[in-house]
Design a protein around this motif. Sequence first.
Motif, PDB file in Angstrom:
ATOM      1  N   ALA A   1       6.713  -0.538   6.061  1.00  0.00           N
ATOM      2  CA  ALA A   1       5.399  -0.462   5.200  1.00  0.00           C
ATOM      3  C   ALA A   1       4.166  -0.742   5.655  1.00  0.00           C
ATOM      4  O   ALA A   1       4.206  -1.196   6.651  1.00  0.00           O
ATOM      5  CB  ALA A   1       5.869  -1.563   3.945  1.00  0.00           C
ATOM      6  N   VAL A   2       3.211  -0.464   4.945  1.00  0.00           N
ATOM      7  CA  VAL A   2       1.805  -0.865   5.083  1.00  0.00           C
ATOM      8  C   VAL A   2       1.366  -1.457   3.965  1.00  0.00           C
ATOM      9  O   VAL A   2       1.750  -1.356   2.696  1.00  0.00           O
ATOM     10  CB  VAL A   2       0.821   0.472   5.376  1.00  0.00           C
ATOM     11  CG1 VAL A   2      -0.583  -0.172   5.412  1.00  0.00           C
ATOM     12  CG2 VAL A   2       1.377   1.340   6.388  1.00  0.00           C
ATOM     13  N   VAL A   3       1.014  -2.874   4.257  1.00  0.00           N
ATOM     14  CA  VAL A   3       0.299  -3.849   3.261  1.00  0.00           C
ATOM     15  C   VAL A   3      -0.857  -4.107   3.428  1.00  0.00           C
ATOM     16  O   VAL A   3      -1.505  -4.025   4.651  1.00  0.00           O
ATOM     17  CB  VAL A   3       1.449  -5.030   3.243  1.00  0.00           C
ATOM     18  CG1 VAL A   3       2.864  -4.695   2.946  1.00  0.00           C
ATOM     19  CG2 VAL A   3       1.403  -5.772   4.420  1.00  0.00           C
ATOM     20  N   ASP A   4      -1.689  -4.493   2.284  1.00  0.00           N
ATOM     21  CA  ASP A   4      -2.930  -5.025   2.292  1.00  0.00           C
ATOM     22  C   ASP A   4      -2.964  -6.467   2.187  1.00  0.00           C
ATOM     23  O   ASP A   4      -2.514  -6.935   1.209  1.00  0.00           O
ATOM     24  CB  ASP A   4      -3.754  -4.397   1.286  1.00  0.00           C
ATOM     25  CG  ASP A   4      -4.234  -2.964   1.251  1.00  0.00           C
ATOM     26  OD1 ASP A   4      -4.135  -2.548   2.350  1.00  0.00           O
ATOM     27  OD2 ASP A   4      -3.975  -2.173   0.254  1.00  0.00           O
ATOM     28  N   LEU A   5      -3.365  -7.139   3.163  1.00  0.00           N
ATOM     29  CA  LEU A   5      -3.332  -8.650   3.371  1.00  0.00           C
ATOM     30  C   LEU A   5      -4.247  -8.903   2.156  1.00  0.00           C
ATOM     31  O   LEU A   5      -5.451  -8.388   2.087  1.00  0.00           O
ATOM     32  CB  LEU A   5      -3.733  -8.968   4.738  1.00  0.00           C
ATOM     33  CG  LEU A   5      -2.577  -8.828   5.685  1.00  0.00           C
ATOM     34  CD1 LEU A   5      -3.095  -9.350   7.059  1.00  0.00           C
ATOM     35  CD2 LEU A   5      -1.238  -9.296   5.430  1.00  0.00           C
ATOM     36  N   ALA A   6      -4.372  -9.868   1.730  1.00  0.00           N
ATOM     37  CA  ALA A   6      -5.228 -10.667   0.812  1.00  0.00           C
ATOM     38  C   ALA A   6      -6.545 -11.169   1.274  1.00  0.00           C
ATOM     39  O   ALA A   6      -7.535 -10.886   0.594  1.00  0.00           O
ATOM     40  CB  ALA A   6      -4.647 -12.128   0.145  1.00  0.00           C
ATOM     41  N   GLU A   7      -6.611 -11.234   2.503  1.00  0.00           N
ATOM     42  CA  GLU A   7      -7.685 -11.176   3.301  1.00  0.00           C
ATOM     43  C   GLU A   7      -8.648  -9.990   3.567  1.00  0.00           C
ATOM     44  O   GLU A   7      -9.352 -10.048   4.291  1.00  0.00           O
ATOM     45  CB  GLU A   7      -7.582 -12.108   4.507  1.00  0.00           C
ATOM     46  CG  GLU A   7      -7.086 -13.495   4.384  1.00  0.00           C
ATOM     47  CD  GLU A   7      -5.794 -13.574   3.850  1.00  0.00           C
ATOM     48  OE1 GLU A   7      -5.245 -14.815   3.579  1.00  0.00           O
ATOM     49  OE2 GLU A   7      -4.835 -12.743   4.098  1.00  0.00           O
ATOM     50  N   GLY A   8      -7.943  -8.671   3.308  1.00  0.00           N
ATOM     51  CA  GLY A   8      -8.447  -7.865   3.455  1.00  0.00           C
ATOM     52  C   GLY A   8      -7.807  -6.669   4.544  1.00  0.00           C
ATOM     53  O   GLY A   8      -7.946  -5.358   4.046  1.00  0.00           O
ATOM     54  N   PRO A   9      -7.379  -6.849   5.661  1.00  0.00           N
ATOM     55  CA  PRO A   9      -6.949  -6.022   6.418  1.00  0.00           C
ATOM     56  C   PRO A   9      -5.657  -5.434   6.064  1.00  0.00           C
ATOM     57  O   PRO A   9      -4.731  -5.921   5.607  1.00  0.00           O
ATOM     58  CB  PRO A   9      -6.685  -6.769   7.778  1.00  0.00           C
ATOM     59  CG  PRO A   9      -7.401  -8.207   7.607  1.00  0.00           C
ATOM     60  CD  PRO A   9      -7.572  -8.123   6.132  1.00  0.00           C
TER      61      PRO A   9
ATOM     62  N   TYR B   1       0.801  -1.191  -0.065  1.00  0.00           N
ATOM     63  CA  TYR B   1       0.047  -0.168   0.068  1.00  0.00           C
ATOM     64  C   TYR B   1       0.809   1.343  -0.046  1.00  0.00           C
ATOM     65  O   TYR B   1       0.591   2.016  -0.927  1.00  0.00           O
ATOM     66  CB  TYR B   1      -1.064   0.013   0.900  1.00  0.00           C
ATOM     67  CG  TYR B   1      -1.753   1.270   1.302  1.00  0.00           C
ATOM     68  CD1 TYR B   1      -2.916   1.280   0.383  1.00  0.00           C
ATOM     69  CD2 TYR B   1      -1.666   2.133   2.236  1.00  0.00           C
ATOM     70  CE1 TYR B   1      -3.601   2.412   0.543  1.00  0.00           C
ATOM     71  CE2 TYR B   1      -2.255   3.229   2.351  1.00  0.00           C
ATOM     72  CZ  TYR B   1      -3.504   3.501   1.512  1.00  0.00           C
ATOM     73  OH  TYR B   1      -4.103   4.767   1.739  1.00  0.00           O
ATOM     74  N   THR B   2       1.889   1.407   1.039  1.00  0.00           N
ATOM     75  CA  THR B   2       2.774   2.437   1.082  1.00  0.00           C
ATOM     76  C   THR B   2       3.967   2.137   1.817  1.00  0.00           C
ATOM     77  O   THR B   2       4.108   1.101   2.471  1.00  0.00           O
ATOM     78  CB  THR B   2       2.088   3.678   1.670  1.00  0.00           C
ATOM     79  OG1 THR B   2       2.919   5.022   1.561  1.00  0.00           O
ATOM     80  CG2 THR B   2       1.835   3.566   3.228  1.00  0.00           C
TER      81      THR B   2
END
Length: 138
Positions: free
Chosen positions: A87-95, A65-66
């Motif tokens: 970093a900030v990531v978007d997990l495949a499950e949504g969070p 994400y960033t």
Amino acid sequence: MTGRFDLPEPDVFTRTYWEAAAEGRLLIRRCRACGRAHHYPREFCPHCWSEDVVWEPASGRATLYTWSVVHRNDLPPFADRTPYVAAVVDLAEGPRMMTEVVGTGEPPAGELSAGAELEVAFREGIPVFRVVPGTAGG
């Protein structure tokens, strides 16, 4: 206190999460009332406030994400790791999840772009992410 600021201090509730991470497994919480997943682990759903939440294995896949390359951090052991990618990531499950991106080039900033595909790895029982080989953006 260990004098290190990168190691978790599990409590009764988060112990399950950190024990799984020490075994190389990433867990998330899912609400059985509304069906949404969340991270960081809580005893209730932050979306609908239900207490009917359960542990669930995460796929370990995420998208970037960033991120920011950290060049200076005087807290142990970060000074020895600089530069590194927070970093900030978007997990495949949504969070969304705060983490570190690691890779072959330290830091792997040249490999990064928003939406880059990532996979979980573990360092000392802490989930970190790396770029999925062959998917790096530009």
